[in-house]
Design an enzyme around this catalytic site. Structure first.
Site, mmCIF file in Angstrom:
data_model
loop_
_atom_site.group_PDB
_atom_site.id
_atom_site.type_symbol
_atom_site.label_atom_id
_atom_site.label_comp_id
_atom_site.label_asym_id
_atom_site.label_seq_id
_atom_site.Cartn_x
_atom_site.Cartn_y
_atom_site.Cartn_z
ATOM 1 C CD GLU A 155 -2.989 -0.901 -0.053
ATOM 2 O OE1 GLU A 155 -3.021 0.183 -0.657
ATOM 3 O OE2 GLU A 155 -3.658 -1.884 -0.397
ATOM 4 C CE1 TYR A 188 -6.396 3.399 -0.794
ATOM 5 C CE2 TYR A 188 -4.034 3.574 -0.357
ATOM 6 C CZ TYR A 188 -5.095 2.973 -0.997
ATOM 7 O OH TYR A 188 -4.852 1.907 -1.827
ATOM 8 C CG ASP A 213 -8.117 4.169 -4.374
ATOM 9 O OD1 ASP A 213 -9.331 4.291 -4.676
ATOM 10 O OD2 ASP A 213 -7.391 3.265 -4.831
#
Ligand code: SF4
Length: 326
Positions: A16, A99, A117
Site C-alpha cells: 500500500e 487511506y 483512493d
C-alpha cells in the site's frame, strides 16, 4: 496482484505504501525485491540506509521508505513488532494516512472502514455526478462517511474495499470506462447522461517553480566516475548523483555540454544540463561527500543520475567498468 490475499499484514502495508503515487506495474517487481531484502518488520527496523534506499531506488517519494523504517522501529520498540489492528491505531504510525490505514485494517483485520483512493473517488464522482476535488482530504473523508453504511452491510469489508478499488482501476478507468461491464451502470448518472469524461473534476494545479543546474561527467585516469552525495532535498538524503558544477571545490577543465535532463517533482521542475569535462591538472583533496566509483549502479542513485547514466550507456558510452583489482 501479488499482495492481494497475502496473509501477511506487513506485506500488505509495504504494497500500500509503494502504491501511493505509483502504478501497479511499476510496483510489482519492487514489492518482491523489497520483501526478499527485508522479510519482516524486524529486518526493516534494522535496515541500514544504503540497502534500504537501493531497494527503493527509482520508486521516488523517498520519504515513504524512511517513514516505513521509522514506523517499523516504533513497532519493534512498543508493540513487539506487530502492526495494530485498527485504522485509528494504524494512523498513529509515521507515513500511514487515512487511506493506507483503512486498506490495512479492512484487508488484514476485517475492520469495516471504507477506503477512498483516487479510483474509488472516480467511480462515485461519476455515479453521483459529484464535482468535489477529491485530491483534498476533507472531500475524501466526506465520501468515506457516505460509504460507511455500505461497507457495514457486507460480510467481508476487505473484499468490499478491494472490489471498489479494482472497479475504479480496471473498469471505471480515467479514459474510456468500460460501462458495459460495470455493475453500477443501472444507477450511474454519468453513464446515463453520457458525461463520464467530465467527472471527476480535475484538481486546479499551480505552476511549479523551475530549477536549473549543471552536472558534470568526470572520470579519473582509471575510468572511475566522480559522484557526490546529494545535499539539499531532505527526501533525497543518502542518495548519490553526478556532481553539480557550482558546488565542486575545483574548476573542471574543457567543459562541453552534451545533453539535458528534465524532471518534474511534486513541488518543482528541474532542468539539468549535462557537461562532460576533464580533471584539472592540480586536484584538491575531495571530502567525504565525493567518491570515485567503478560501477555507479552499486550505489543508491537519484533518479536523474540513474536515467542520465542509463541513456549514456544506451548511446554506447558505458559508465560502468569492472571494479579494479589490485
Ligand atoms: S457505469 Fe461507467 S462511468 Fe459509471 S461507474 Fe460504471 S464504469 Fe464508471
Amino acid at each position: 496482484m501479488p499482495w492481494r490475499g497475502h496473509p501477511n499484514a506487513y506485506a500488505v502495508w509495504i504494497s500500500e505504501i509503494m502504491l501511493q503515487q505509483t502504478q501497479v506495474d511499476t510496483v510489482r517487481p519492487y514489492f518482491h525485491r523489497f520483501l526478499e531484502a527485508f522479510p519482516t518488520i524486524a529486518d526493516l527496523a534494522a535496515a541500514a540506509d544504503e540497502p534500504l534506499l537501493k531497494a527503493w531506488e527509482g520508486l521516488g517519494y523517498y520519504t515513504r521508505v524512511r517513514n516505513l523504517r521509522k514506523a517499523a522501529q516504533q513497532l519493534m520498540a512498543t508493540a513487539e513488532g506487530q502492526l495494530p489492528r485498527t485504522a485509528e491505531a494504524l494512523k498513529q504510525l509515521p507515513g500511514i494516512g487515512s487511506y493506507t490505514a483503512a486498506a490495512i485494517a479492512s484487508i488484514c483485520f476485517n475492520e469495516a472502514v471504507p477506503v477512498v483512493d483516487g479510483n474509488v473517488a472516480r467511480v462515485f464522482a461519476r455515479r453521483n455526478l459529484l464535482t468535489d476535488d477529491f485530491s483534498k482530504e476533507p472531500n475524501r473523508r466526506q465520501l468515506a462517511v457516505w460509504l460507511q453504511p455500505f461497507i457495514e452491510a457486507t460480510a467481508i469489508p476487505g473484499d468490499f474495499n478491494q472490489a471498489m478499488m479494482e472497479l475504479g482501476a480496471l473498469v471505471c478507468t480515467p479514459r474510456n470506462p468500460k460501462c458495459e461491464l460495470c455493475p453500477l451502470r443501472p444507477e450511474c448518472q454519468a453513464a446515463q447522461q453520457g458525461v463520464q469524461s467530465d467527472y471527476p473534476t480535475p484538481p486546479k494545479r499551480k505552476a511549479l517553480p523551475e530549477r536549473k543546474s549543471k552536472v558534470v561527467l568526470l572520470k579519473n585516469e582509471t575510468g572511475e566516475l566522480l559522484v557526490a552525495r546529494h545535499l539539499g532535498e531532505r527526501l533525497l538524503e543518502g542518495f548519490w548523483e553526478l556532481p553539480h558544477v557550482d558546488k565542486l571545490p575545483f574548476k573542471p577543465s574543457a567543459p562541453k555540454v552534451c545533453g539535458t535532463h528534465r524532471q518534474t517533482f511534486s513541488h518543482f521542475r528541474q532542468t539539468l544540463t549535462l557537461v562532460s569535462a576533464k580533471l584539472p591538472k592540480k586536484m584538491p583533496e575531495l571530502g567525504a561527500e565525493y567518491c570515485w566509483v567503478a560501477d555507479p549502479t552499486t550505489l543508491p542513485l537519484t533518479t536523474a543520475t540513474r536515467q542520465i547514466l542509463a541513456s549514456l550507456e544506451e548511446k554506447g558510452e558505458p559508465q560502468r567498468k569492472k571494479a579494479r583489482t589490485k
